[in-house]
Design an enzyme around this catalytic site. Structure first.
Site, PDB file in Angstrom:
ATOM      1  N   GLU A   1      18.508  17.485  -5.489  1.00 42.86           N
ATOM      2  CA  GLU A   1      17.086  17.369  -5.822  1.00 42.86           C
ATOM      3  C   GLU A   1      16.472  18.751  -5.709  1.00 42.86           C
ATOM      4  O   GLU A   1      16.855  19.524  -4.816  1.00 42.86           O
ATOM      5  CB  GLU A   1      16.378  16.412  -4.844  1.00 42.86           C
ATOM      6  CG  GLU A   1      16.515  14.973  -5.246  1.00 42.86           C
ATOM      7  CD  GLU A   1      15.823  13.989  -4.315  1.00 42.86           C
ATOM      8  OE1 GLU A   1      15.633  12.836  -4.721  1.00 42.86           O
ATOM      9  OE2 GLU A   1      15.494  14.366  -3.173  1.00 42.86           O
TER      10      GLU A   1
ATOM     11  N   LYS B   1      28.739  15.711  -2.433  1.00 43.55           N
ATOM     12  CA  LYS B   1      27.841  16.826  -2.135  1.00 43.55           C
ATOM     13  C   LYS B   1      26.426  16.296  -2.398  1.00 43.55           C
ATOM     14  O   LYS B   1      26.153  15.764  -3.470  1.00 43.55           O
ATOM     15  CB  LYS B   1      28.175  17.977  -3.079  1.00 43.55           C
ATOM     16  CG  LYS B   1      27.430  19.247  -2.830  1.00 43.55           C
ATOM     17  CD  LYS B   1      28.110  20.432  -3.526  1.00 43.55           C
ATOM     18  CE  LYS B   1      27.896  20.463  -5.025  1.00 43.55           C
ATOM     19  NZ  LYS B   1      28.134  21.766  -5.647  1.00 43.55           N
TER      20      LYS B   1
ATOM     21  N   SER C   1       0.827  -1.213   0.000  1.00 38.72           N
ATOM     22  CA  SER C   1       0.000   0.000   0.000  1.00 38.72           C
ATOM     23  C   SER C   1       0.861   1.262   0.000  1.00 38.72           C
ATOM     24  O   SER C   1       0.333   2.365  -0.058  1.00 38.72           O
ATOM     25  CB  SER C   1      -0.886  -0.003   1.248  1.00 38.72           C
ATOM     26  OG  SER C   1      -0.065  -0.133   2.402  1.00 38.72           O
TER      27      SER C   1
ATOM     28  N   ALA D   1       6.168   1.062  -3.331  1.00 38.63           N
ATOM     29  CA  ALA D   1       5.536  -0.039  -4.059  1.00 38.63           C
ATOM     30  C   ALA D   1       4.768   0.505  -5.262  1.00 38.63           C
ATOM     31  O   ALA D   1       4.902  -0.005  -6.381  1.00 38.63           O
ATOM     32  CB  ALA D   1       4.606  -0.810  -3.122  1.00 38.63           C
TER      33      ALA D   1
ATOM     34  N   GLN E   1      21.848  11.232 -14.045  1.00 42.87           N
ATOM     35  CA  GLN E   1      20.482  11.666 -14.329  1.00 42.87           C
ATOM     36  C   GLN E   1      20.362  13.164 -14.128  1.00 42.87           C
ATOM     37  O   GLN E   1      21.170  13.726 -13.378  1.00 42.87           O
ATOM     38  CB  GLN E   1      19.476  10.936 -13.440  1.00 42.87           C
ATOM     39  CG  GLN E   1      19.635  11.280 -11.967  1.00 42.87           C
ATOM     40  CD  GLN E   1      18.757  10.470 -11.045  1.00 42.87           C
ATOM     41  OE1 GLN E   1      18.493   9.322 -11.272  1.00 42.87           O
ATOM     42  NE2 GLN E   1      18.306  11.093  -9.973  1.00 42.87           N
TER      43      GLN E   1
ATOM     44  N   ARG F   1      -1.093  -4.172   5.795  1.00 41.50           N
ATOM     45  CA  ARG F   1      -2.180  -4.221   6.797  1.00 41.50           C
ATOM     46  C   ARG F   1      -3.483  -3.661   6.226  1.00 41.50           C
ATOM     47  O   ARG F   1      -4.569  -4.102   6.587  1.00 41.50           O
ATOM     48  CB  ARG F   1      -1.783  -3.404   8.035  1.00 41.50           C
ATOM     49  CG  ARG F   1      -0.588  -3.973   8.781  1.00 41.50           C
ATOM     50  CD  ARG F   1      -0.125  -3.021   9.843  1.00 41.50           C
ATOM     51  NE  ARG F   1       0.118  -1.681   9.304  1.00 41.50           N
ATOM     52  CZ  ARG F   1       0.533  -0.642   9.993  1.00 41.50           C
ATOM     53  NH1 ARG F   1       0.748  -0.767  11.280  1.00 41.50           N
ATOM     54  NH2 ARG F   1       0.734   0.522   9.428  1.00 41.50           N
TER      55      ARG F   1
ATOM     56  N   HIS G   1      24.087   5.528  -1.553  1.00 41.98           N
ATOM     57  CA  HIS G   1      24.158   5.733  -3.004  1.00 41.98           C
ATOM     58  C   HIS G   1      25.530   6.273  -3.444  1.00 41.98           C
ATOM     59  O   HIS G   1      26.157   5.720  -4.349  1.00 41.98           O
ATOM     60  CB  HIS G   1      23.080   6.712  -3.473  1.00 41.98           C
ATOM     61  CG  HIS G   1      21.675   6.306  -3.111  1.00 41.98           C
ATOM     62  ND1 HIS G   1      21.279   4.996  -3.035  1.00 41.98           N
ATOM     63  CD2 HIS G   1      20.571   7.045  -2.818  1.00 41.98           C
ATOM     64  CE1 HIS G   1      19.990   4.939  -2.716  1.00 41.98           C
ATOM     65  NE2 HIS G   1      19.540   6.173  -2.578  1.00 41.98           N
TER      66      HIS G   1
HETATM   67  N1  LIG Z   1       9.547   6.066  -1.100  1.00 38.92           N
HETATM   68  C1  LIG Z   1      10.737   6.156  -1.666  1.00 38.92           C
HETATM   69  O1  LIG Z   1      10.948   6.909  -2.612  1.00 38.92           O
HETATM   70  C2  LIG Z   1      11.863   5.325  -1.166  1.00 38.92           C
HETATM   71  C3  LIG Z   1      11.689   4.420  -0.118  1.00 38.92           C
HETATM   72  N2  LIG Z   1      12.725   3.638   0.293  1.00 38.92           N
HETATM   73  C4  LIG Z   1      12.543   2.678   1.390  1.00 38.92           C
HETATM   74  O2  LIG Z   1      11.543   1.741   1.006  1.00 38.92           O
HETATM   75  C5  LIG Z   1      10.761   1.363   2.125  1.00 38.92           C
HETATM   76  C6  LIG Z   1       9.317   1.696   1.832  1.00 38.92           C
HETATM   77  O3  LIG Z   1       9.199   3.062   1.575  1.00 38.92           O
HETATM   78  P1  LIG Z   1       7.777   3.782   1.427  1.00 38.92           P
HETATM   79  O4  LIG Z   1       6.920   3.019   0.511  1.00 38.92           O
HETATM   80  O5  LIG Z   1       8.072   5.185   1.150  1.00 38.92           O
HETATM   81  O6  LIG Z   1       7.221   3.637   2.900  1.00 38.92           O
HETATM   82  P2  LIG Z   1       5.776   3.931   3.451  1.00 38.92           P
HETATM   83  O7  LIG Z   1       5.928   4.816   4.614  1.00 38.92           O
HETATM   84  O8  LIG Z   1       4.848   4.314   2.372  1.00 38.92           O
HETATM   85  O9  LIG Z   1       5.405   2.499   4.052  1.00 38.92           O
HETATM   86  C7  LIG Z   1       5.055   1.372   3.267  1.00 38.92           C
HETATM   87  C8  LIG Z   1       3.909   0.651   3.936  1.00 38.92           C
HETATM   88  O10 LIG Z   1       4.344   0.155   5.194  1.00 38.92           O
HETATM   89  C9  LIG Z   1       3.271   0.230   6.139  1.00 38.92           C
HETATM   90  N3  LIG Z   1       3.720   1.049   7.267  1.00 38.92           N
HETATM   91  C10 LIG Z   1       4.075   2.350   7.271  1.00 38.92           C
HETATM   92  N4  LIG Z   1       4.444   2.737   8.491  1.00 38.92           N
HETATM   93  C11 LIG Z   1       4.353   1.667   9.271  1.00 38.92           C
HETATM   94  C12 LIG Z   1       4.613   1.429  10.651  1.00 38.92           C
HETATM   95  N5  LIG Z   1       5.064   2.377  11.448  1.00 38.92           N
HETATM   96  N6  LIG Z   1       4.414   0.209  11.125  1.00 38.92           N
HETATM   97  C13 LIG Z   1       3.963  -0.780  10.339  1.00 38.92           C
HETATM   98  N7  LIG Z   1       3.688  -0.602   9.031  1.00 38.92           N
HETATM   99  C14 LIG Z   1       3.883   0.585   8.511  1.00 38.92           C
HETATM  100  C15 LIG Z   1       2.117   0.906   5.431  1.00 38.92           C
HETATM  101  O11 LIG Z   1       1.227  -0.108   4.970  1.00 38.92           O
HETATM  102  P3  LIG Z   1      -0.016  -0.611   5.802  1.00 38.92           P
HETATM  103  O12 LIG Z   1      -0.420   0.448   6.754  1.00 38.92           O
HETATM  104  O13 LIG Z   1      -1.067  -0.871   4.757  1.00 38.92           O
HETATM  105  O14 LIG Z   1       0.440  -1.841   6.466  1.00 38.92           O
HETATM  106  C16 LIG Z   1       2.737   1.556   4.231  1.00 38.92           C
HETATM  107  O15 LIG Z   1       1.859   1.633   3.149  1.00 38.92           O
HETATM  108  C17 LIG Z   1      11.341   2.110   3.316  1.00 38.92           C
HETATM  109  O16 LIG Z   1      12.273   1.276   3.947  1.00 38.92           O
HETATM  110  C18 LIG Z   1      12.039   3.291   2.670  1.00 38.92           C
HETATM  111  O17 LIG Z   1      13.094   3.761   3.451  1.00 38.92           O
HETATM  112  C19 LIG Z   1      13.929   3.677  -0.340  1.00 38.92           C
HETATM  113  C20 LIG Z   1      14.162   4.528  -1.381  1.00 38.92           C
HETATM  114  C21 LIG Z   1      13.172   5.437  -1.856  1.00 38.92           C
HETATM  115  O1  LIG Z   2      16.928   6.490  -1.756  1.00 37.37           O
HETATM  116  C1  LIG Z   2      16.489   7.598  -1.996  1.00 37.37           C
HETATM  117  O2  LIG Z   2      16.524   8.038  -3.268  1.00 37.37           O
HETATM  118  C2  LIG Z   2      15.677   9.079  -3.693  1.00 37.37           C
HETATM  119  C3  LIG Z   2      16.255   9.567  -5.015  1.00 37.37           C
HETATM  120  O3  LIG Z   2      16.199   8.545  -5.956  1.00 37.37           O
HETATM  121  P1  LIG Z   2      16.149   8.913  -7.507  1.00 37.37           P
HETATM  122  O4  LIG Z   2      16.295   7.608  -8.174  1.00 37.37           O
HETATM  123  O5  LIG Z   2      14.823   9.562  -7.736  1.00 37.37           O
HETATM  124  O6  LIG Z   2      17.271   9.846  -7.771  1.00 37.37           O
HETATM  125  C4  LIG Z   2      15.603  10.192  -2.694  1.00 37.37           C
HETATM  126  O7  LIG Z   2      14.626  11.116  -3.082  1.00 37.37           O
HETATM  127  C5  LIG Z   2      15.231   9.630  -1.340  1.00 37.37           C
HETATM  128  O8  LIG Z   2      15.287  10.650  -0.370  1.00 37.37           O
HETATM  129  C6  LIG Z   2      16.161   8.539  -0.930  1.00 37.37           C
HETATM  130  O9  LIG Z   2      15.647   7.865   0.213  1.00 37.37           O
END
Ligand SMILES: NC(=O)C1=CN([C@@H]2O[C@H](COP(=O)(O)OP(=O)(O)OC[C@H]3O[C@@H](n4cnc5c(N)ncnc54)[C@H](OP(=O)(O)O)[C@@H]3O)[C@@H](O)[C@H]2O)C=CC1
Ligand SMILES: O=C1O[C@H](COP(=O)(O)O)[C@@H](O)[C@H](O)[C@H]1O
Length: 605
Positions: A332, A449, A129, A133, A493, A161, A356
């Protein structure tokens, strides 16, 4: 003839020995092929009269091949490329014991994969969710499906969940799926076909019972075939271990492989990262854990080694003898909007630099690996990381963006985000000077940087070369010889490019010089859309290719460089230098570079 092979789609390819590295042989030959195989491994020179039988070590049926006019034709199918396989090319009539004797018993992980029709792949996106994803993982899976890179039998599951039906999941992801610009045909049908393979299971992350329910659903889809299961942990890090526990205990494959992709952050420092690794290893073997750093899946980062190791003009220059400094720049043009809660606990050093940028640095600076196999490459990366000095506070500057109004529009500052504490000193910008204490790089500053809410979005590697000794033309450059040094830029990029800044005479009767670029702009040279990093990495995880994933000792070495600095920054509550949203960042970054006689290369552009 250029040997361009589509990585996944079915095709029959003809190789012309004359255009490739050539080899003559008369006995059985073994070739280790995978999607990553370099064209040179496809080199054969065979007497035109010979007939050859092509056999794979893992039971894949491969059509016999024969030679016509010195050309060897090999049918390439999906199954061929979806798993690394060893092929034996046996001259007709060459019945031998040698063939059998040369085959080593295979370790469990390397057991021949079953025929495609007998196995089933499921990819379970845990945290389905969530933002990542929706934004990246489902679209990447669809792109792989569209390209014919997923095996014949596959199912995608979302797990989280949030209560959702299968149709609601399909509805949610359908809005994020796109076909590549150059591949629009059948797009709608393909999407529908893909969505029909997507299902959802709602459950708690620490419930063994809920994972057992998932297991039942997976089994149903697998229909008794050998099951290969990939779990993608797209969830906050505090629940990684719960999920690893439940998934491995109650939903792992009983007769195929189970792999788990773990998203960053892998801990906050050496201790927490070590603890995370130990906890994950209670439930998973190291070779089941795929720690993802999506920058390693970016095209230009993947190309870094190709550029360096396959071009004679670069490798000899790749050392302190010719390189004055190297810069890794990430910026960014947006802030932490929507992710402030996560970000405030980590900051830019942990979010971008420790992973990275450091991963790119390791690839840039490592010694030549023995082969391109995952362990050989990762061994070299660990070595170079372990040769790096711990980062010192005096070699770092930190910044944080503040609100700013521009063109009648207001941009909020970092601490204006309601999920960020008002007095937060978390850096949204940092610059650092790092050093590698080995023979190749002694004394060369590696500058990093990284910042959010800057004037532009960009990621690049800049290599500034030394001045030309005894330069005949130095008078033409005036006092500033720095301006005349060569600079190689890999723009990761946007607008992927590789360009080399050179000095050139302006055509005409005078002797005036110009700084020009030898420019390889990807959009001009390669009209095909570049796959997203997540596509490459997901495909690698499915294939069991670990080269672009981070091994635990690499992670330990990476944290060892940054942990003392992070502790000092946080212990002393060092205040970041404020910079306006949309600016070029704190001026401290220039002083830091100047301390090492360096000028940031991106300023001139
Ligand atoms: N978003 C991005 O651009 C990036 C994310 N990441 C990493 O990928 C992972 C997922 O990121 P992202 O999708 O942004 O995360 P989200 O905060 O959107 O969390 C993903 C899902 O995890 C569940 N969730 C969120 N918080 C909690 C909590 N406190 N306890 C239990 N379940 C929780 C929720 O689903 P539900 O409530 O339905 O269970 C939520 O939809 C993280 O580890 C993040 O650091 C890495 C690089 C980039
Ligand atoms: O891992 C991460 O990467 C994004 C940047 O990724 P990009 O592929 O869009 O350059 C960054 O925004 C985020 O803070 C970081 O967690």
């Amino acid at each position: 003839m250029a040997t361009q092979i589509s990585p996944c789609s079915s095709s029959s390819t003809t190789f012309s020995p004359s255009s490739l590295n050539q080899e003559t042989f008369s006995s059985a030959k073994f070739f280790n092929f995978s999607r990553k195989s370099s064209p040179s491994k496809w080199a054969f020179k065979i007497s035109p009269k010979n007939q050859f039988e092509l056999k794979s070590s893992n039971g894949y049926p491969l059509n016999a091949v024969s030679l016509h006019d010195g050309k060897l034709s090999i049918p390439i199918t999906n199954s061929f490329f979806n798993f690394p396989i060893i092929l034996r090319l046996i001259p007709a009539g060459f019945t031998n014991a040698l063939v059998g004797a040369a085959e080593k018993p295979l370790a469990k992980e390397h057991l021949p994969p079953p025929k495609q029709s007998e196995s089933h792949l499921t990819v379970t996106v845990v945290g389905a969710s969530g933002d990542l994803a929706k934004k990246k993982i489902f679209p990447a899976l669809f792109a792989l499906f569209y390209e014919g890179c997923l095996p014949q039998n596959f199912t995608i599951f979302g797990y989280a969940r949030t209560k959702m039906t299968d149709d609601e999941l399909r509805e949610m992801i359908s809005s994020t799926l796109t076909c590549r610009i150059d591949k629009r045909e059948n797009c709608g049908d393909k999407m529908e076909e893909f969505l029909q393979r997507c299902f959802y299971h709602s459950g708690q992350y620490s419930s063994e019972e809920h994972f057992a329910e998932l297991d039942l659903k997976l089994k149903q889809k697998e229909g008794g075939k050998v099951s290969n299961r990939l779990f993608y942990l797209s969830i906050p890090p505090n629940i990684f271990v719960d999920v690893a526990h439940c998934a491995s205990g109650r939903a792992s494959s009983k007769n195929g492989w189970t792999r788990v992709i773990v998203e960053k952050p892998f801990g906050r420092d050496s201790e927490s990262s070590g603890e995370l690794t130990r906890s994950l290893k209670k439930y998973l073997d190291e070779d089941q854990i795929f720690r993802i750093d999506h920058y390693l899946g970016k095209e230009l980062v993947e190309n870094l080694s190709v550029l360096r190791f396959s071009n004679l003009v670069f490798e000899p220059l790749w050392s302190r003898n010719y390189i004055r400094n190297v810069q890794f720049i990430f910026s960014e043009d947006f802030g932490t909007e929507g992710r402030g809660g996560y970000f405030d606990n980590y900051g830019i050093i942990r979010d971008i630099m420790q992973n990275h940028l450091l991963q790119i640095l390791a690839l840039f600076a490592m010694e030549t690996p023995v082969t391109l196999d995952a362990e050989d490459v990762r061994n070299e990366k660990v070595k170079v990381l372990r040769s790096m000095r711990q980062l010192k506070l005096e070699d770092v500057i930190v910044g944080q963006y503040k609100g700013h109004s521009k063109g009648g529009k207001s941009y909020l500052g970092y601490t204006d985000d309601p999920t960020v504490p008002n007095n937060s000193v978390t850096p949204t910008f940092a610059a650092a000077a790092l050093f590698i204490d080995n023979a190749r790089w002694d004394g060369v500053p590696f500058l990093m940087k990284a910042g959010k809410a800057l004037h532009t979005r960009r990621a690049e590697i800049r290599v500034q070369f030394r001045h030309v000794p005894g330069n005949l033309y130095k008078r033409n450059f005036g006092m500033d010889l720095d301006k005349a040094t060569n600079e190689l830029v890999l723009r990761v990029q946007p607008d992927e490019a590789i360009y080399l800044k050179i000095n050139n005479k302006i055509p005409g009767l005078g002797m005036r010089f110009d700084r020009s670029d030898l420019n390889l702009l990807y959009s001009a040279r390669y009209p095909k859309e570049i796959p997203d990093a997540y596509e490459r990495l997901l495909l690698d995880a499915i294939e069991g290719e670990r080269r672009l994933f981070i091994r635990s000792d690499e992670l330990d070495a990476a944290w060892a460089i940054f942990t003392p600095l992070l502790k000092e920054l946080e212990g002393k509550k060092i205040s970041p230098e404020l910079y306006p949203y949309g600016s070029r960042g704190p001026v401290g970054a220039h002083y830091l570079a100047a301390k090492y006689d360096v000028r940031w290369g991106d300023l001139a552009e």
